[in-house]
Design a protein around this motif. Structure first.
Motif, PDB file in Angstrom:
ATOM      1  N   VAL A  36       0.819  -1.212   0.000  1.00  0.00           N
ATOM      2  CA  VAL A  36       0.000   0.000   0.000  1.00  0.00           C
ATOM      3  C   VAL A  36       0.857   1.268   0.000  1.00  0.00           C
ATOM      4  CG1 VAL A  36      -1.540   1.372   1.487  1.00  0.00           C
ATOM      5  CG2 VAL A  36      -2.087  -1.005   0.971  1.00  0.00           C
TER       6      VAL A  36
ATOM      7  N   GLU B 145      -3.573  -2.946  -1.717  1.00  0.00           N
ATOM      8  CA  GLU B 145      -4.840  -3.506  -1.229  1.00  0.00           C
ATOM      9  C   GLU B 145      -4.871  -3.545   0.281  1.00  0.00           C
ATOM     10  OE1 GLU B 145      -4.861  -7.443  -2.982  1.00  0.00           O
ATOM     11  OE2 GLU B 145      -6.437  -6.755  -4.332  1.00  0.00           O
ATOM     12  N   ILE B 146      -6.047  -3.274   0.824  1.00  0.00           N
ATOM     13  CA  ILE B 146      -6.237  -3.406   2.274  1.00  0.00           C
ATOM     14  C   ILE B 146      -7.394  -4.378   2.473  1.00  0.00           C
ATOM     15  CG2 ILE B 146      -6.886  -2.211   4.405  1.00  0.00           C
ATOM     16  CD1 ILE B 146      -5.570   0.306   3.167  1.00  0.00           C
TER      17      ILE B 146
ATOM     18  N   GLY C  47      -9.729  -1.344   0.203  1.00  0.00           N
ATOM     19  CA  GLY C  47      -8.871  -0.276  -0.314  1.00  0.00           C
ATOM     20  C   GLY C  47      -9.512   0.529  -1.446  1.00  0.00           C
TER      21      GLY C  47
END
Ligand SMILES: Nc1ncnc2c1ncn2[C@@H]1O[C@H](COP(=O)(O)OP(=O)(O)OP(=O)(O)O)[C@@H](O)[C@H]1O
Ligand SMILES: [Mg+2]
Length: 336
Positions: A11, A73-74, A82
């Motif tokens: 990220v 991406e989260i 995300g």
């Protein structure tokens, strides 16, 4: 709940500063990878520490879906958060992850009674259908932080101490039974005598409600005390992460070493001690290690090649050439 409650994959958050001409970019968060699993089903507290401007709040705001990541991406409990979320996804997300902000006096308007926030959360996020259900949820959450509905309802923020108000913020955040709490310097604005009270609350919530907590702080002593794992941030990178005791007792990254050296003893803040040279804006796209200019172990390669993330046996990861053989670094498959 799946094995990993929070996963941050590669990220970044890039900000552009200045006008169209002469604009510069800064990587407030720079290719961060971090995951927090439930160890044998048990939630953990992760402390995120680093000096001012290292990107802690930016990372927290991305996790809370308040800031959109530029890349990466989260994933929170299997849900990719995300990118953009629909209204219904956002509602689900708010039930999973809740914030606690730094200044409790700013979290509550001085013109509204604090219970209005609690009832709003009970209705809109938890989804309480009746007044009685909402009251029950609010009272339960307040009792869990050592207060009660009776004591809180009808009062304004100025009728509470900072410590009490922060406990009310925690109660509000817990109403929807989230899996993740993100607390950005939650004790820095409250009276020193009340800090441990709030910090202890995090341990209790972890143990009793199995809530994963991301605790952002400048304060190494509370980080050591409260967290199972710790991540050290330096200029947008997580330079070292792992079990708190291991990292703080025996740091591997030269920056973690410097932090620990610069606090005469655990318990002091380093904000005033360590000063950053003003070179942030030049760092965007910097090829080598951002710490190279300050590192006592610096080698040529550190200025030319981005350091690898090296995993050690004790569960720690270090973004540095130091733990590996400098010469064969390119042949070794240590980079994530
Ligand atoms: N909205 C924004 N626009 C431009 N730059 C920003 C923005 N928000 C943060 N930054 C920059 O990103 C970097 C990281 O900031 P951030 O607030 O995340 O740091 P921090 O670790 O939380 O610091 P502190 O300990 O002071 O709270 C800083 O250089 C900051 O100036
Ligand atoms: Mg911050």
């Amino acid at each position: 709940m799946t094995g990993k409650s929070l996963e941050i994959r590669n990220v970044s958050k890039i900000y552009r500063i200045g006008g169209l001409i002469g604009a510069t970019k800064i990587a407030a968060v720079d290719r961060v990878n971090l995951s927090l699993s439930l160890e044998a089903g048990q939630a953990q507290v992760l402390s995120l520490v680093g000096e001012s401007g290292s990107g802690k709040t930016t990372l927290a705001r991305m996790i809370l879906h308040l800031v959109q990541p530029t890349h990466g991406e989260i994933i929170i409990d299997g849900m990719n958060t995300g990118g953009r979320l629909s209204r219904s996804q956002l509602r689900i997300f708010r039930r999973r992850a809740q914030p606690i902000f730094q200044n409790p006096f700013e979290s509550f308007s001085s013109r509204k009674t604090v219970d209005s926030y609690l009832f709003e959360t009970a209705r809109n996020i938890l989804g309480a259908k009746s007044k009685a259900d909402a009251y029950k949820a609010v009272d339960e959450a307040l009792v869990n932080v050592g207060l009660s509905a009776e004591r809180v309802i009808g009062r304004y923020p100025n009728q509470f101490s900072g410590g009490e108000l922060q406990r009310i913020s925690v109660a509000r955040a817990m109403i929807p039974h989230p899996e993740l709490l993100v607390a950005d310097e939650p004790v820095s604005m409250i009276d020193a005598s009340m800090r441990m009270n709030v910090v202890n609350l995090f341990k209790k919530l972890r143990d009793e409600f199995n809530v994963t907590i991301l605790y952002i702080t400048h304060d190494l002593s509370t980080a050591y005390y409260v967290s199972d794992r710790i991540a050290i941030m330096y200029r947008g990178n997580i330079v070292e992460s792992g079990p708190s005791a291991a990292v703080l007792k025996k740091p591997v990254h030269p920056y973690t070493e410097l932090l620990l050296d610069s606090v005469a003893k655990i318990g002091e803040k380093w904000g005033e001690v360590v000063r950053l040279p003003d070179m942030e804006t030049k760092e965007y796209g910097y090829v080598g290690c951002k710490f190279a200019e300050r590192c006592p172990y610096v080698r040529d390669i550190c200025r030319k090649v981005k350091p690898p993330m090296v995993a050690a046996e004790d569960g720690r990861e270090v973004l540095c050439f130091k733990p590996v053989d400098y010469e064969d670094v390119e042949q070794k498959q240590v980079t994530k």
